[in-house]
Design a protein around this motif. Structure first.
Motif, PDB file in Angstrom:
ATOM      1  N   LYS A  18       0.868  -1.302  -0.056  1.00 48.60           N
ATOM      2  CA  LYS A  18      -0.025  -0.060   0.158  1.00 48.60           C
ATOM      3  C   LYS A  18       0.874   1.071   0.021  1.00 48.60           C
ATOM      4  O   LYS A  18       0.427   2.375  -0.405  1.00 48.60           O
ATOM      5  N   LYS A  19       1.881   1.148   0.509  1.00 51.13           N
ATOM      6  CA  LYS A  19       2.983   2.218   0.389  1.00 51.13           C
ATOM      7  C   LYS A  19       4.417   1.877   0.390  1.00 51.13           C
ATOM      8  O   LYS A  19       4.731   0.854   1.102  1.00 51.13           O
ATOM      9  N   ALA A  20       5.227   2.518  -0.097  1.00 51.19           N
ATOM     10  CA  ALA A  20       6.723   2.423  -0.170  1.00 51.19           C
ATOM     11  C   ALA A  20       7.449   3.426   0.441  1.00 51.19           C
ATOM     12  O   ALA A  20       6.898   4.670   0.433  1.00 51.19           O
ATOM     13  N   TYR A  21       8.381   3.086   1.333  1.00 57.13           N
ATOM     14  CA  TYR A  21       9.488   4.101   1.814  1.00 57.13           C
ATOM     15  C   TYR A  21      10.774   3.902   1.290  1.00 57.13           C
ATOM     16  O   TYR A  21      11.442   2.807   1.150  1.00 57.13           O
ATOM     17  N   ILE A  22      11.351   5.111   0.604  1.00 55.07           N
ATOM     18  CA  ILE A  22      12.643   4.931   0.152  1.00 55.07           C
ATOM     19  C   ILE A  22      13.522   6.098   0.897  1.00 55.07           C
ATOM     20  O   ILE A  22      12.964   7.219   0.971  1.00 55.07           O
ATOM     21  N   ALA A  23      14.284   5.826   1.342  1.00 53.23           N
ATOM     22  CA  ALA A  23      15.376   6.559   2.173  1.00 53.23           C
ATOM     23  C   ALA A  23      15.521   7.996   1.359  1.00 53.23           C
ATOM     24  O   ALA A  23      16.161   7.722  -0.010  1.00 53.23           O
ATOM     25  N   SER A  24      15.769   8.963   1.887  1.00 48.09           N
ATOM     26  CA  SER A  24      16.085  10.244   1.524  1.00 48.09           C
ATOM     27  C   SER A  24      17.620  10.244   1.084  1.00 48.09           C
ATOM     28  O   SER A  24      18.226  10.994   0.055  1.00 48.09           O
ATOM     29  N   ASP A  25      18.462   9.609   1.898  1.00 47.87           N
ATOM     30  CA  ASP A  25      19.841   9.394   1.783  1.00 47.87           C
ATOM     31  C   ASP A  25      20.282   8.247   1.063  1.00 47.87           C
ATOM     32  O   ASP A  25      21.487   7.722   1.118  1.00 47.87           O
ATOM     33  N   ALA A  26      19.390   7.553   0.319  1.00 46.51           N
ATOM     34  CA  ALA A  26      19.867   6.064  -0.061  1.00 46.51           C
ATOM     35  C   ALA A  26      20.580   6.400  -1.479  1.00 46.51           C
ATOM     36  O   ALA A  26      20.472   7.425  -2.300  1.00 46.51           O
ATOM     37  N   ASP A  27      21.402   5.524  -1.863  1.00 42.03           N
ATOM     38  CA  ASP A  27      21.837   5.499  -3.507  1.00 42.03           C
ATOM     39  C   ASP A  27      20.802   5.442  -4.402  1.00 42.03           C
ATOM     40  O   ASP A  27      20.226   4.438  -4.225  1.00 42.03           O
ATOM     41  N   LEU A  28      20.872   6.373  -5.233  1.00 41.99           N
ATOM     42  CA  LEU A  28      19.707   6.491  -6.308  1.00 41.99           C
ATOM     43  C   LEU A  28      19.853   4.898  -7.275  1.00 41.99           C
ATOM     44  O   LEU A  28      18.748   4.819  -7.721  1.00 41.99           O
ATOM     45  N   LYS A  29      20.961   4.619  -7.396  1.00 41.29           N
ATOM     46  CA  LYS A  29      21.105   3.555  -8.445  1.00 41.29           C
ATOM     47  C   LYS A  29      20.495   2.289  -7.681  1.00 41.29           C
ATOM     48  O   LYS A  29      20.040   1.389  -8.302  1.00 41.29           O
ATOM     49  N   GLU A  30      20.528   2.366  -6.411  1.00 46.18           N
ATOM     50  CA  GLU A  30      20.123   1.161  -5.555  1.00 46.18           C
ATOM     51  C   GLU A  30      18.690   1.089  -5.489  1.00 46.18           C
ATOM     52  O   GLU A  30      17.896  -0.110  -5.562  1.00 46.18           O
ATOM     53  N   VAL A  31      18.039   2.362  -5.476  1.00 47.08           N
ATOM     54  CA  VAL A  31      16.600   2.472  -5.388  1.00 47.08           C
ATOM     55  C   VAL A  31      15.715   2.778  -6.628  1.00 47.08           C
ATOM     56  O   VAL A  31      14.579   2.860  -6.437  1.00 47.08           O
ATOM     57  N   SER A  32      16.269   2.953  -7.489  1.00 45.23           N
ATOM     58  CA  SER A  32      15.567   3.612  -8.966  1.00 45.23           C
ATOM     59  C   SER A  32      14.872   2.334  -9.352  1.00 45.23           C
ATOM     60  O   SER A  32      13.710   2.757  -9.825  1.00 45.23           O
ATOM     61  N   SER A  33      15.076   1.225  -9.284  1.00 42.86           N
ATOM     62  CA  SER A  33      13.970   0.097  -9.836  1.00 42.86           C
ATOM     63  C   SER A  33      12.897   0.026  -8.978  1.00 42.86           C
ATOM     64  O   SER A  33      11.747   0.021  -9.400  1.00 42.86           O
ATOM     65  N   ILE A  34      12.960   0.293  -7.568  1.00 41.01           N
ATOM     66  CA  ILE A  34      11.953   0.185  -6.732  1.00 41.01           C
ATOM     67  C   ILE A  34      11.013   1.495  -7.113  1.00 41.01           C
ATOM     68  O   ILE A  34       9.581   1.316  -7.195  1.00 41.01           O
TER      69      ILE A  34
ATOM     70  N   CYS B  17      11.585   0.029   2.200  1.00 36.34           N
ATOM     71  CA  CYS B  17      10.603  -0.726   2.914  1.00 36.34           C
ATOM     72  C   CYS B  17       9.393  -0.581   2.316  1.00 36.34           C
ATOM     73  O   CYS B  17       9.190   0.483   1.854  1.00 36.34           O
ATOM     74  N   VAL B  18       8.633  -1.598   2.295  1.00 35.58           N
ATOM     75  CA  VAL B  18       7.247  -1.260   2.132  1.00 35.58           C
ATOM     76  C   VAL B  18       6.187  -1.620   3.132  1.00 35.58           C
ATOM     77  O   VAL B  18       6.658  -2.666   3.844  1.00 35.58           O
ATOM     78  N   ALA B  19       5.201  -0.950   3.130  1.00 36.43           N
ATOM     79  CA  ALA B  19       3.907  -1.366   3.956  1.00 36.43           C
ATOM     80  C   ALA B  19       3.077  -2.321   3.259  1.00 36.43           C
ATOM     81  O   ALA B  19       2.558  -1.973   2.304  1.00 36.43           O
TER      82      ALA B  19
END
Length: 81
Positions: free
Chosen positions: A28-44, A77-79
């Motif tokens: 229902k909701k995803a949390y992507i860290a503001s300080d995460a590596d963009l390459k790591e989280v772009s697919s999410i 993480c995801v809820a």
């Protein structure tokens, strides 16, 4: 159950597990860290957009780790529904 009759959110941490949950339409909701590596989280981020899942990017990796009850930082993480 709390007084409002709702159950607390269940969180799944990590990129691989989050992808599985998104693809199974269980999020229902995803949390992507503001300080995460963009390459790591772009697919999410792309998966969330294609599945029309709300993304919250206001938390840090440390915040998301605490939210999920783990002792390490977490980029995503995801809820679950």
């Amino acid at each position: 159950m709390d007084a409002g009759g709702t159950l607390p959110d269940i969180f799944v941490a990590g990129v691989i597990q989050s992808k599985k949950m998104i693809k199974s339409n269980s999020v229902k909701k995803a949390y992507i860290a503001s300080d995460a590596d963009l390459k790591e989280v772009s697919s999410i981020q792309s998966l969330c957009e294609s599945h029309e899942i709300e993304i919250d990017s206001t938390l840090t990796m440390n915040d998301i780790g605490k939210l999920c009850g783990v002792e390490s930082d977490c980029a995503v993480c995801v809820a679950l529904i």
